[in-house]
Enzyme design. Structure first.
Site, PDB file in Angstrom:
ATOM      1  CG  ASP A 263      -2.209   0.877   0.910  1.00 11.30           C
ATOM      2  OD1 ASP A 263      -2.156   1.706  -0.019  1.00 11.30           O
ATOM      3  OD2 ASP A 263      -3.219   0.761   1.639  1.00 11.30           O
TER       4      ASP A 263
HETATM    5  C1  BGC Z   1      -5.208   3.126   0.287  1.00  7.26           C
HETATM    6  C2  BGC Z   1      -5.523   2.069  -0.748  1.00  7.26           C
HETATM    7  C3  BGC Z   1      -5.425   2.632  -2.136  1.00  7.26           C
HETATM    8  C4  BGC Z   1      -4.057   3.247  -2.331  1.00  7.26           C
HETATM    9  C5  BGC Z   1      -3.826   3.804  -3.718  1.00  7.26           C
HETATM   10  C6  BGC Z   1      -3.936   3.877  -0.052  1.00  7.26           C
HETATM   11  O1  BGC Z   1      -3.747   4.971   0.756  1.00  7.26           O
HETATM   12  O2  BGC Z   1      -5.100   2.526   1.543  1.00  7.26           O
HETATM   13  O3  BGC Z   1      -6.808   1.543  -0.512  1.00  7.26           O
HETATM   14  O4  BGC Z   1      -5.693   1.654  -3.094  1.00  7.26           O
HETATM   15  O5  BGC Z   1      -3.879   4.284  -1.389  1.00  7.26           O
HETATM   16  O6  BGC Z   1      -4.497   4.979  -3.929  1.00  7.26           O
END
Ligand code: BGC
Length: 729
Positions: free
Chosen positions: A290
């Site tokens: 993430d």
């Molecule tokens: C979130 C994810 C997301 C990713 C990309 C993160 O901060 O937890 O759910 O897919 O960002 O935008």
């Protein structure tokens, strides 16, 4: 082990390509950057936002495998579809100039439709999709989301969320399919099946991404990205099965839990990322970190002593691709780690094999252009109609005292409250922008609740309220107007948010909303409480005094129209709560609680229980019949039940089958959902529904942490009917 099968033709291609790659090219494949790294800061909102030199550097020099996100316009707002197509074309063209011409996979958060493409069809959020108890709608949502993502030239969707929503404070609760494992697995896999089809190299299909593996959704303090403490049994009973189901349904990418479980950050958890994910669940796709979460093992978690060690820990734990996302540090550090022998080349080959496997299976190598035309694929009348049906089936009628609802269109209505006249509050995060709170960017042709009521009543409605969620409402004026009207529609709830920005200290509604409600009740006029928002905020005092309560959660772009259709009876509500709606802030007992939670003075006494939801007609179930009263361990149980529409209107009803294991070596929930079907019945109509409960429905995680089925008695419950059967050795 239930391994995902591999396609020999793809494996041969991957093998061949991998054998030609340099170490640099391999490490590059494992690197994902945010698009802002390769755009011109001042040109974010222009037709061509890329800095060509930077784009070429990223792809040709760093060999990056993936890009994510929308350009950093104010709040990364949605882009016109043609712009997306030319942007992604430029990425493809640049990758085509590279030595091995390995395509870059462009990922996006299209969690309720193509969030970052202007005017895309944006569905109810997952919590609402769960409330529909309608797999077909989730399947279609998947189809539409994939089609609109692909028509935008994008390749990969960071959806669905397979976390289980068992902590109502958590600001991402609404991104889940609610508190029940079976419901979430059913809706999530239907979404994946629609999104990927049988072959996601098809022009209108795209790979899905299960997130956030695993245990992310259960922070002990309710705040996003804070520790969860989940014992192995609980992990296996509640948090793993959704991912397991998603893997079985063919999902080939998984995003890692941004927080930590039992003191181990998700990105450092070898047991979860490798032993269980690969060894037990047989996942053959790739994992992506993430946002910035590898370096955070150093900057935040104080687990690694340096950014370099953080990369080593994460890669060796099983993270295949790093969402870095703002620089090439991961690339440089990993390269260095491999050269110094601290990370074996074999581990790099493993990760790159998985990434290339998904790129081949997605058809990226064969696609030099976005081959899905916009016309006929983007914002079709059919997609809008399905979205509207989803919204209609996702709104829960929770209370209807003296059948105040449906309203007549000639009623004199006062509409008030902070969520009555905004689209954002019905859509939530990941809508046009990350936080979804930029009302000015919302499509003007979509209707807020107020606008939809106005349309229905031909303008016979008065509104007292502000322009923004934060605006103070003039209570005196609201009271004066209430006295002149027959009924008050009071729209309360939350502003939009996601992730840590949505952290809360209490589930209580903001005090001004209580003040407004109290003043309105004092007028003696009937009040219909409507709520929007991503969490079950505490409404007990208000709900008890309101004549009717309609829980909207986040019904999406068609939410205003759908809510008005329900208020005026043009649609018969059929949603059921996918979460237990708490009565009090600290009374968080879920429906599938253990016997001890309902023992002596303990009780499950939410404001509204899981699966609660009224209709304008009535249904009854009868004639529950088990085909077998005894089955052998490992066999399925077959049962049937009659469901009748005993009221005067046509309506849809989800029939839910629960199971209870009467005596077991590990305590079992008093009931747990194991099957459901939704039917559409005319007044007086009866339908016989047949269900098969597979053997695993009777299983649980035994004393030694293995999934087992214990012989003995089980109780099946459907509506107010129940029956028992015995599982024998
Ligand atoms: C979130 C994810 C997301 C990713 C990309 C993160 O901060 O937890 O759910 O897919 O960002 O935008």
């Amino acid at each position: 082990m239930n391994a995902q099968s591999l396609d020999p033709a793809i494996e041969a291609k991957v093998h061949d390509l991998l054998s030609q790659m340099t170490l640099e090219e391999k490490v590059g494949q494992m690197t994902q950057i945010d698009v802002s790294v390769v755009t011109v800061p001042q040109a974010q909102d222009s037709e061509q936002p890329f800095d060509i030199a930077k784009l070429e550097q990223a792809i040709l020099q760093y060999h990056i495998g993936s890009i994510l996100n929308a350009p950093a316009t104010p709040d990364n707002k949605a882009q016109p579809i043609e712009r997306w197509r030319s942007m992604t074309q430029l990425v493809r063209d640049t990758a085509a100039k590279s030595r091995l011409k390995i395509p870059v996979i462009y990922g996006i958060d299209a969690i309720h439709g193509a969030t970052y493409t202007q005017d895309a069809v944006l569905f109810p959020q997952a919590i609402n999709m769960a409330a529909t108890f309608n797999r077909d709608l989730s399947f279609k949502e998947g189809e539409i989301a994939a089609r609109e993502v692909k028509a935008s030239g994008l390749d990969w969707n960071f959806s669905p969320v397979m976390d289980i929503g068992r902590q109502p404070l958590w600001p991402r609760l609404w991104e889940t399919y609610g508190e029940d494992v079976y419901l979430a697995s059913s809706l999530g896999t239907a979404f994946i099946e629609g999104h990927q089809g049988g072959d996601y190299s098809a022009a209108d299909k795209a790979p899905a991404c299960l997130k956030h593996y695993v245990g992310y959704s259960f922070p002990i303090n309710g705040k996003d990205r804070t520790p969860a403490w989940i014992g192995e049994r609980m992990l296996r009973e509640y948090f793993l099965p959704g991912f397991e189901a998603g893997i079985k349904a063919g999902a080939m990418t998984i995003m890692v839990n941004s927080a930590e479980v039992d003191g181990i950050p998700g990105h450092a958890n070898y047991q979860y990322l490798t032993t269980i994910l690969r060894g037990e669940l047989g996942f053959t796709g790739f994992t992506v970190s993430d946002w910035e979460d590898i370096v955070r093992l150093y900057t935040r978690d104080k687990m690694a002593a340096s950014p370099r060690e953080a990369v080593k820990i994460a890669v060796m734990a099983g993270v295949d691709m790093s969402m870095v996302p703002f620089n090439f540090s991961f690339y440089d550090l990993l390269l260095d780690l491999v050269r110094s022998g601290e990370v074996p080349v074999a581990r790099i080959d493993e990760a790159v094999t998985r990434i290339l496997r998904v790129k081949f299976a997605s058809g990226l190598f064969d696609r030099q252009q976005p081959d899905l035309p916009v016309k006929g694929n983007f914002v079709t009348a059919e997609a809008n109609a399905i979205n509207r049906q989803a919204a209609e089936e996702s709104i829960v009628l929770a209370k209807n005292h003296n059948n105040l609802l449906p309203l007549s269109k000639t009623t004199n209505i006062l509409v008030t409250g902070p969520t009555a006249n905004l689209l954002s509050v019905m859509n939530g995060g990941w809508t046009i922008t990350w936080q979804g709170d930029q009302e000015q960017f919302y499509p003007q042709q979509k209707l807020t609740l107020l606008e939809a009521i106005r349309q229905k009543t031909k303008g016979k409605v008065t509104y007292v309220g502000g322009q923004r969620y934060q605006d103070e409402i003039n209570i005196e004026q609201a009271v004066t107007e209430a006295q002149k009207h027959d009924v008050v529609v009071l729209a309360l709830g939350e502003n939009t948010y996601t992730e840590t920005l949505g952290n809360l200290e209490t589930l209580n509604l903001p005090f001004p909303q209580h003040q407004l409600a109290r003043a309105l009740f004092a007028t003696g006029k009937p009040v219909i409480l409507v709520t929007f928002g991503g969490r079950p905020r505490i409404i007990t005092e208000i709900a008890e005094q309101a004549q009717a309560v309609v829980l909207g959660f986040l019904p999406g772009m068609e939410g205003g129209v759908a809510m008005a259709d329900i208020l005026f009876g043009d649609v018969n509500p059929s949603a059921k709560l996918p979460v237990s709606y708490p009565r009090n802030t600290n009374d968080i007992v879920l429906y599938d609680h253990k016997p001890i939670e309902a023992y002596e003075t303990n009780q499950y006494r939410p404001l509204y229980p899981f699966a609660h939801g009224l209709s304008y007609t009535q249904f009854s179930s009868s004639g529950l019949q088990l085909e077998q009263s005894r089955i052998k361990r490992g066999e399925a149980l077959h049962l049937s039940v009659d469901v009748t529409n005993t009221g005067k209107r046509r309506g849809k009803e989800a029939v839910l089958v629960y199971l209870h294991d009467v005596a077991a070596s590990v305590t079992r929930p008093l009931k747990q959902l194991k099957a459901f079907q939704k039917v559409d019945l005319k007044p007086g109509e009866t339908q016989t529904l047949h269900f098969e409960l597979p053997a695993e429905a009777m299983s649980f995680i035994g004393v030694d942490m293995q999934r087992i089925i214990e012989p003995g008695e089980f109780k099946v419950m459907v509506g107010n009917q129940s029956a028992v059967f015995t599982v024998t050795e």
